[in-house]
Design an enzyme around this catalytic site. Structure first.
Site, short mmCIF file in Angstrom:
data_model
loop_
_atom_site.label_atom_id
_atom_site.label_comp_id
_atom_site.label_asym_id
_atom_site.label_seq_id
_atom_site.Cartn_x
_atom_site.Cartn_y
_atom_site.Cartn_z
N HIS A 105 0.85 -1.19 0.00
CA HIS A 105 0.00 0.00 0.00
C HIS A 105 0.89 1.24 0.00
O HIS A 105 1.99 1.23 0.56
CB HIS A 105 -0.91 0.00 1.22
CG HIS A 105 -2.04 -0.97 1.12
ND1 HIS A 105 -3.23 -0.80 1.80
CD2 HIS A 105 -2.17 -2.12 0.42
CE1 HIS A 105 -4.04 -1.80 1.52
NE2 HIS A 105 -3.42 -2.62 0.69
N GLU A 107 0.99 4.03 1.58
CA GLU A 107 1.44 4.57 2.86
C GLU A 107 2.63 3.78 3.41
O GLU A 107 3.57 4.36 3.97
CB GLU A 107 0.29 4.55 3.87
CG GLU A 107 -0.90 5.41 3.49
CD GLU A 107 -1.98 4.65 2.74
OE1 GLU A 107 -3.17 4.99 2.90
OE2 GLU A 107 -1.64 3.73 1.97
N ARG A 111 6.64 4.98 3.88
CA ARG A 111 7.34 4.90 5.18
C ARG A 111 8.63 4.09 5.07
O ARG A 111 9.66 4.47 5.63
CB ARG A 111 6.40 4.29 6.21
CG ARG A 111 6.98 4.26 7.62
CD ARG A 111 7.42 2.86 8.00
NE ARG A 111 7.86 2.76 9.37
CZ ARG A 111 8.05 1.62 10.00
NH1 ARG A 111 7.79 0.47 9.38
NH2 ARG A 111 8.50 1.58 11.24
N ARG A 325 0.22 3.28 14.97
CA ARG A 325 1.42 2.72 15.61
C ARG A 325 2.61 3.65 15.44
O ARG A 325 3.38 3.88 16.38
CB ARG A 325 1.72 1.34 15.01
CG ARG A 325 2.92 0.65 15.66
CD ARG A 325 3.09 -0.74 15.11
NE ARG A 325 3.45 -0.72 13.70
CZ ARG A 325 3.45 -1.81 12.93
NH1 ARG A 325 3.08 -2.98 13.42
NH2 ARG A 325 3.80 -1.70 11.66
#
Length: 505
Positions: A105, A107, A111, A325
């Protein structure tokens, strides 16, 4: 490769957190995607769509004096990592070797690309050759982020999972309006119409509220067929061409008085909350689970979820859960934490133009984490700033659908994922099904057929960083843990190196 950077002027008294706007962040990311990334890995025009995420570094320009309140302060905004993607591999395809991307994905790709960038920046301070985003910490071998620097996370779409369970308003047009905090925090919101999401092949099936994905309403025999497209119900009469938007009906027989009040509660502006957008993410084992009741009663909010798969269930947590998180543990990961005095947190999250609820975002990223306690020193739930831009991503499903209204064939999610990091060597990484695009089954075990942001390659980069630093400058956590790991590995190593000597005792 072209590296975009923007300079903006702000009045001196403005704090660093306000030295940008959501539209500026979105525009910078869209331009970087358009001009700095090649065609490889991007959607096929008029047939495919994708999602975009990025991390933007914001920093005041050095050597500025703010001796006057009327003086302008210059800040630079620079994209340091970017990711695209909509796919996630199933549990059966996961590998213990860490050489495959389980979650692609956008996102998550962004990261991991940020971690590549952070590793490179730590290499710079270790070599003491160039300026870095890090400065020495108080303890030996530890570093911390420059105090005048911050990171903003951008996503072209609401994260999958809890943040995507947002209200659907009567006669709504996209994107949906915010509703009251009471609605967003109600874990057992109930609503109308028994909607059944049509199966979709992409990772956001049922979740992409700005898509033409159609949800069918179960009807009693003899009633006209009804469908819900883009969050608006339309009645289809086969006897004539009568058609028009209608709200899903509310059946009080299945709802308590409190639940019925929640369903028909009024949003600001007078519109009724008649339903919720669905997420394809499934509740993790051990959670209470979704209620599965009609309309907005289908979901419970605030729960942990895993991403949906096509037949083969995934083990990857939803992007809402992962962002939550990171908002507690930081974005750096466990390995880089060995070199850092404090976690690296996102200062803000910006979402592009799409169906959106400010309250749902606050709940998913911050509110449901407030009871997390007993964290080590330096860790905590951050009050990350959350904003939405009015700018639409040109290769989002909604945008591509609008451009391709007259094109034949189905619109499908792009199968490739793009990773880009602000590093000098091989900044681009294009993958499909967790491996570099074009990889063959025969070559999957070779090192060349690994994504640069896979777990094993990030670990190799970490080892390279460690080897460039003399042991007397290692942080204590690494010196002791490394010795312990070496002692654990010694017997096995000896057996491999010299079986005869070991067997002789």
């Amino acid at each position: 490769m072209l590296h975009l950077r923007e300079t903006t002027f702000f009045w001196a008294p403005a704090p660093a957190q306000t030295m940008w706007t959501a539209d500026e962040i979105a525009h910078l990311c869209y331009e970087h995607y358009r001009t700095s990334l090649p065609k490889q890995g991007k959607p096929e025009p008029h047939r495919e769509w994708t999602l975009l995420a990025a991390v933007v570094k914001i920093q005041p320009i050095a050597d500025q004096t703010c001796d006057s309140p009327d003086k302008l302060v210059q800040v630079t905004k620079e994209v340091v990592s970017m990711g695209t993607g909509t796919k996630c591999i199933g549990q059966s395809k996961m590998r213990k070797s860490g050489d495959i991307l389980n979650d692609s994905h956008a996102e998550v790709i962004a990261r991991r690309s940020l971690q590549r960038y952070l590793l490179h920046q730590l290499h710079l301070v270790a070599d003491m050759k160039q300026d870095s985003i890090f400065v020495p910490g108080a303890q030996r071998g530890l570093w911390k982020l420059r105090p005048d620097l911050l990171f903003v996370f951008f996503s072209s779409h609401t994260p999958c999972g809890d943040a995507s369970i947002i209200p659907m308003l009567e006669f709504e047009d996209q994107p949906c309006c915010p509703v009251s905090t009471n609605w967003a925090s109600n874990s057992s919101v109930k609503a109308s119409g028994n909607l059944e999401a049509e199966a979709a092949e992409d990772k956001r099936k049922c979740e992409d509220p700005d898509s033409p994905m159609t949800k069918k309403i179960r009807l009693e025999p003899g009633t006209p067929a009804t469908e819900v497209t883009n969050g608006v119900a339309h009645r289809q009469s086969f006897g004539n061409q009568e058609s028009g938007p209608i709200p899903p009906s509310v059946s009080s027989s299945n709802l308590t008085s409190e639940e019925l009040a929640a369903v028909t509660g009024m949003a600001p502006g007078g519109a009724k909350v008649v339903d919720v957008y669905r997420t394809g993410a499934k509740c993790v084992p051990g959670e209470d689970g979704d209620l599965g009741m009609p309309g907005a009663a289908y979901h419970q909010v605030g729960l942990l979820r895993v991403k949906p798969g096509r037949g083969d269930r995934t083990c990857s947590m939803s992007c809402s859960d992962k962002l939550a998180r990171w908002n507690i543990l930081g974005c750096q990961g466990a390995l880089l934490m060995h070199f850092l005095e404090e976690p690296i947190y996102l200062s803000a999250v910006v979402i592009g133009k799409c169906p959106y609820s400010q309250e749902a975002m606050q709940r998913a990223l911050i509110g449901r984490c407030q009871n997390v306690s007993a964290l080590p020193k330096g860790f905590g739930v951050q009050e990350v700033k959350i904003q939405q831009s009015d700018l639409l991503f040109e290769q989002s499903r909604c945008a591509v659908q609008a451009k391709s209204a007259d094109s034949p064939g189905r619109l499908v999610p792009c199968g490739a994922a793009i990773s880009w990091s602000a590093v000098p060597e091989q900044p681009l990484d294009v993958t499909a099904n967790g491996f570099p695009q074009g990889a063959t089954k025969k070559g999957l075990r070779s090192r060349q057929v690994r994504s640069r942001i896979s777990k094993v390659e990030l670990f190799r980069s970490f080892q390279k960083l460690l080897s460039s630093i003399s042991e007397d400058k290692w942080p204590d956590s690494l010196r002791f843990s490394w010795i312990f790991l070496c002692r654990l590995a010694l017997p096995a190593y000896l057996k491999v190196r010299s079986p005869e000597q070991v067997s002789l005792g």
